[in-house]
Design a protein around this motif. Structure first.
Motif, mmCIF file in Angstrom:
data_model
loop_
_atom_site.group_PDB
_atom_site.id
_atom_site.type_symbol
_atom_site.label_atom_id
_atom_site.label_comp_id
_atom_site.label_asym_id
_atom_site.label_seq_id
_atom_site.Cartn_x
_atom_site.Cartn_y
_atom_site.Cartn_z
ATOM 1 N N LEU A 1 0.836 -1.187 0.000
ATOM 2 C CA LEU A 1 0.000 0.000 0.000
ATOM 3 C C LEU A 1 0.872 1.239 0.000
ATOM 4 O O LEU A 1 1.870 1.299 0.705
ATOM 5 C CB LEU A 1 -0.897 0.021 1.234
ATOM 6 N N SER A 4 -1.404 6.645 -0.084
ATOM 7 C CA SER A 4 -2.835 6.866 -0.274
ATOM 8 C C SER A 4 -3.660 5.687 0.248
ATOM 9 O O SER A 4 -4.873 5.708 0.192
ATOM 10 C CB SER A 4 -3.140 7.070 -1.757
ATOM 11 N N LYS A 5 -2.997 4.654 0.746
ATOM 12 C CA LYS A 5 -3.633 3.436 1.252
ATOM 13 C C LYS A 5 -4.371 2.679 0.164
ATOM 14 O O LYS A 5 -5.288 1.921 0.436
ATOM 15 C CB LYS A 5 -4.527 3.734 2.443
ATOM 16 N N GLU A 6 -3.975 2.875 -1.078
ATOM 17 C CA GLU A 6 -4.526 2.148 -2.218
ATOM 18 C C GLU A 6 -3.514 1.090 -2.666
ATOM 19 O O GLU A 6 -2.307 1.319 -2.584
ATOM 20 C CB GLU A 6 -4.805 3.101 -3.385
ATOM 21 N N PRO A 7 -3.997 -0.050 -3.157
ATOM 22 C CA PRO A 7 -3.075 -1.052 -3.705
ATOM 23 C C PRO A 7 -2.261 -0.467 -4.849
ATOM 24 O O PRO A 7 -2.726 0.420 -5.571
ATOM 25 C CB PRO A 7 -4.009 -2.152 -4.211
ATOM 26 N N LEU A 8 -1.039 -0.961 -5.022
ATOM 27 C CA LEU A 8 -0.130 -0.468 -6.054
ATOM 28 C C LEU A 8 0.348 -1.605 -6.948
ATOM 29 O O LEU A 8 0.229 -2.775 -6.607
ATOM 30 C CB LEU A 8 1.081 0.201 -5.395
ATOM 31 N N ARG A 33 -2.301 -4.277 -6.309
ATOM 32 C CA ARG A 33 -2.672 -5.183 -5.229
ATOM 33 C C ARG A 33 -1.888 -4.877 -3.968
ATOM 34 O O ARG A 33 -0.852 -4.228 -4.009
ATOM 35 C CB ARG A 33 -2.459 -6.637 -5.644
ATOM 36 N N HIS A 59 -8.211 -3.574 -5.703
ATOM 37 C CA HIS A 59 -9.191 -2.528 -5.404
ATOM 38 C C HIS A 59 -10.556 -3.153 -5.137
ATOM 39 O O HIS A 59 -10.907 -4.171 -5.717
ATOM 40 C CB HIS A 59 -9.314 -1.555 -6.588
ATOM 41 N N GLU A 61 -11.650 -4.529 -2.384
ATOM 42 C CA GLU A 61 -11.596 -5.720 -1.525
ATOM 43 C C GLU A 61 -11.726 -7.022 -2.325
ATOM 44 O O GLU A 61 -12.268 -8.007 -1.846
ATOM 45 C CB GLU A 61 -12.692 -5.658 -0.441
#
Length: 147
Positions: A1, A4-8, A33, A59, A61
């Motif tokens: 992560l 931005s706390k989004e998968p990369l 992911r 993204h 979940e």
């Protein structure tokens, strides 16, 4: 992560064992992911290596059950299998273990996938691939470390 706390789906490489890092790709061809499994695999005694990324959380979940492979240190990626026999998961371990050579010299390595968390809960199974992640067999359905 990322921050931005989004998968990369960025790829980084260290030429010196982890002291310094260089960006290989800002956006690999595999879906972004988090909590995926990754390892490098020695193909033979010559030192040829491949890098693999397995499963994880995308993204929304969405748990993944795919295997991606790079034969050029992470610059380009190929989808090996989408829809593995092992259930989609995150937080699993992936390790490469030495295999004996059929010719008596140095052998390649097999992949072991261990545990993780599926949509149904914790997993304590062990899966093995002898062909760089293309096919899989379950070795242990419920490992002792599950308790």
């Amino acid at each position: 992560l990322g921050t931005s706390k989004e998968p990369l789906n960025d790829v980084w490489r260290s030429p010196d064992g982890g002291s310094a890092w260089e960006l290989v790709s800002e956006a690999a061809s595999w879906p972004a992911r988090a909590w995926a499994g990754a390892t490098s695999l020695n193909l033979d005694a010559s030192g040829s290596k491949t890098v693999l990324v397995l499963g994880g959380l995308a993204h929304g979940e969405c748990l993944l059950d795919d295997v991606w492979r790079s034969d050029d240190q992470g610059a380009t990626w190929d989808l090996v299998i989408d829809g593995t026999p092992w259930v989609a998961r995150r937080g699993h371990a992936v390790v490469a273990v030495a295999e004996p050579s059929k010719s008596g010299g140095g052998g390649g390595e097999a992949l072991l996938l261990l545990g993780g968390l599926s949509a149904a809960g914790p997993l304590a199974e062990v899966w093995c691939s002898h062909d760089r992640g293309t096919s899989w067999e379950r070795l242990i359905e419920e490992a002792q470390w599950a308790a």
